[in-house]
Design a protein around this motif. Structure first.
Motif, PDB file in Angstrom:
ATOM      1  N   THR A  18       0.859  -1.173   0.000  1.00 28.59           N
ATOM      2  CA  THR A  18       0.000   0.000   0.000  1.00 28.59           C
ATOM      3  C   THR A  18       0.897   1.225   0.000  1.00 28.59           C
ATOM      4  O   THR A  18       1.752   1.367   0.876  1.00 28.59           O
ATOM      5  CB  THR A  18      -0.904   0.024   1.239  1.00 28.59           C
ATOM      6  N   ILE A  19       0.716   2.062  -0.994  1.00 25.72           N
ATOM      7  CA  ILE A  19       1.525   3.270  -1.104  1.00 25.72           C
ATOM      8  C   ILE A  19       0.594   4.472  -1.148  1.00 25.72           C
ATOM      9  O   ILE A  19      -0.288   4.551  -1.998  1.00 25.72           O
ATOM     10  CB  ILE A  19       2.405   3.238  -2.366  1.00 25.72           C
ATOM     11  N   ASP A  20       0.797   5.393  -0.237  1.00 23.92           N
ATOM     12  CA  ASP A  20       0.034   6.637  -0.208  1.00 23.92           C
ATOM     13  C   ASP A  20       0.738   7.614  -1.154  1.00 23.92           C
ATOM     14  O   ASP A  20       1.766   8.207  -0.807  1.00 23.92           O
ATOM     15  CB  ASP A  20      -0.009   7.185   1.210  1.00 23.92           C
ATOM     16  N   MET A  21       0.196   7.757  -2.358  1.00 29.62           N
ATOM     17  CA  MET A  21       0.857   8.576  -3.365  1.00 29.62           C
ATOM     18  C   MET A  21       0.887  10.052  -2.974  1.00 29.62           C
ATOM     19  O   MET A  21       1.832  10.751  -3.318  1.00 29.62           O
ATOM     20  CB  MET A  21       0.192   8.390  -4.726  1.00 29.62           C
ATOM     21  N   GLU A  22      -0.096  10.526  -2.241  1.00 24.43           N
ATOM     22  CA  GLU A  22      -0.053  11.916  -1.787  1.00 24.43           C
ATOM     23  C   GLU A  22       1.145  12.126  -0.864  1.00 24.43           C
ATOM     24  O   GLU A  22       1.808  13.161  -0.923  1.00 24.43           O
ATOM     25  CB  GLU A  22      -1.362  12.299  -1.090  1.00 24.43           C
ATOM     26  N   LYS A  23       1.435  11.138  -0.021  1.00 26.07           N
ATOM     27  CA  LYS A  23       2.609  11.211   0.854  1.00 26.07           C
ATOM     28  C   LYS A  23       3.880  11.201   0.024  1.00 26.07           C
ATOM     29  O   LYS A  23       4.813  11.954   0.299  1.00 26.07           O
ATOM     30  CB  LYS A  23       2.605  10.032   1.826  1.00 26.07           C
ATOM     31  N   VAL A  24       3.908  10.354  -1.016  1.00 27.60           N
ATOM     32  CA  VAL A  24       5.070  10.297  -1.909  1.00 27.60           C
ATOM     33  C   VAL A  24       5.307  11.669  -2.533  1.00 27.60           C
ATOM     34  O   VAL A  24       6.435  12.176  -2.553  1.00 27.60           O
ATOM     35  CB  VAL A  24       4.871   9.226  -2.999  1.00 27.60           C
ATOM     36  N   TYR A  25       4.245  12.297  -3.028  1.00 31.31           N
ATOM     37  CA  TYR A  25       4.382  13.606  -3.665  1.00 31.31           C
ATOM     38  C   TYR A  25       4.869  14.655  -2.667  1.00 31.31           C
ATOM     39  O   TYR A  25       5.689  15.520  -3.016  1.00 31.31           O
ATOM     40  CB  TYR A  25       3.070  14.039  -4.303  1.00 31.31           C
ATOM     41  N   ARG A  26       4.379  14.585  -1.426  1.00 33.44           N
ATOM     42  CA  ARG A  26       4.850  15.533  -0.405  1.00 33.44           C
ATOM     43  C   ARG A  26       6.336  15.337  -0.116  1.00 33.44           C
ATOM     44  O   ARG A  26       7.076  16.311   0.053  1.00 33.44           O
ATOM     45  CB  ARG A  26       4.038  15.384   0.880  1.00 33.44           C
ATOM     46  N   MET A  27       6.766  14.081  -0.063  1.00 31.23           N
ATOM     47  CA  MET A  27       8.182  13.784   0.195  1.00 31.23           C
ATOM     48  C   MET A  27       9.059  14.329  -0.931  1.00 31.23           C
ATOM     49  O   MET A  27      10.128  14.901  -0.682  1.00 31.23           O
ATOM     50  CB  MET A  27       8.379  12.277   0.367  1.00 31.23           C
ATOM     51  N   ILE A  28       8.604  14.167  -2.158  1.00 31.72           N
ATOM     52  CA  ILE A  28       9.368  14.673  -3.303  1.00 31.72           C
ATOM     53  C   ILE A  28       9.372  16.202  -3.288  1.00 31.72           C
ATOM     54  O   ILE A  28      10.405  16.824  -3.540  1.00 31.72           O
ATOM     55  CB  ILE A  28       8.805  14.101  -4.618  1.00 31.72           C
ATOM     56  N   ASP A  29       8.224  16.805  -2.965  1.00 27.76           N
ATOM     57  CA  ASP A  29       8.151  18.268  -2.887  1.00 27.76           C
ATOM     58  C   ASP A  29       9.063  18.823  -1.801  1.00 27.76           C
ATOM     59  O   ASP A  29       9.528  19.961  -1.894  1.00 27.76           O
ATOM     60  CB  ASP A  29       6.715  18.732  -2.632  1.00 27.76           C
ATOM     61  N   SER A  30       9.326  18.027  -0.764  1.00 27.80           N
ATOM     62  CA  SER A  30      10.193  18.491   0.317  1.00 27.80           C
ATOM     63  C   SER A  30      11.673  18.389  -0.048  1.00 27.80           C
ATOM     64  O   SER A  30      12.528  18.790   0.735  1.00 27.80           O
ATOM     65  CB  SER A  30       9.925  17.700   1.599  1.00 27.80           C
ATOM     66  N   GLY A  31      11.966  17.831  -1.231  1.00 25.75           N
ATOM     67  CA  GLY A  31      13.353  17.789  -1.684  1.00 25.75           C
ATOM     68  C   GLY A  31      13.958  16.402  -1.801  1.00 25.75           C
ATOM     69  O   GLY A  31      15.117  16.272  -2.195  1.00 25.75           O
ATOM     70  N   MET A  32      13.211  15.367  -1.440  1.00 25.27           N
ATOM     71  CA  MET A  32      13.747  14.008  -1.550  1.00 25.27           C
ATOM     72  C   MET A  32      13.723  13.563  -3.010  1.00 25.27           C
ATOM     73  O   MET A  32      12.871  13.984  -3.781  1.00 25.27           O
ATOM     74  CB  MET A  32      12.927  13.031  -0.707  1.00 25.27           C
ATOM     75  N   THR A  33      14.676  12.714  -3.372  1.00 21.75           N
ATOM     76  CA  THR A  33      14.676  12.133  -4.711  1.00 21.75           C
ATOM     77  C   THR A  33      13.745  10.929  -4.729  1.00 21.75           C
ATOM     78  O   THR A  33      13.363  10.397  -3.668  1.00 21.75           O
ATOM     79  CB  THR A  33      16.084  11.670  -5.127  1.00 21.75           C
ATOM     80  N   VAL A  34      13.403  10.476  -5.932  1.00 22.37           N
ATOM     81  CA  VAL A  34      12.549   9.290  -6.058  1.00 22.37           C
ATOM     82  C   VAL A  34      13.241   8.098  -5.415  1.00 22.37           C
ATOM     83  O   VAL A  34      12.609   7.295  -4.728  1.00 22.37           O
ATOM     84  CB  VAL A  34      12.210   9.019  -7.542  1.00 22.37           C
TER      85      VAL A  34
END
Length: 71
Positions: A18-34
């Motif tokens: 289960t992957i929360d894609m909104e959380k993924v997008y927030r993590m990327i927006d905060s500067g993390m790489t994929v």
């Protein structure tokens, strides 16, 4: 949409992921790489890219029945 069964090459079941894609997008927006996001979630980058495509496809499908905004 976020919960899917992943199968290996022999057709055996692996784990449900289960992957929360909104959380993924927030993590990327905060500067993390994929790659960093994938490592922190314990999945591969391929899984994240695949889930992103699936998420975008579902979002487009869900929004297709909405009227266009007036211009």
């Amino acid at each position: 949409m976020d919960k899917m069964i992943v199968r290996d090459h022999l057709g055996k079941r692996r784990r449900n992921i289960t992957i929360d894609m909104e959380k993924v997008y927030r993590m990327i927006d905060s500067g993390m790489t994929v790659r960093q996001v994938a490592q922190s979630l314990g999945v591969s980058t391929d899984t994240l890219y695949r889930r992103h495509r699936e998420y975008q496809k579902q979002a487009k499908y869900l929004n297709d029945d909405l009227p266009d905004l007036p211009t």
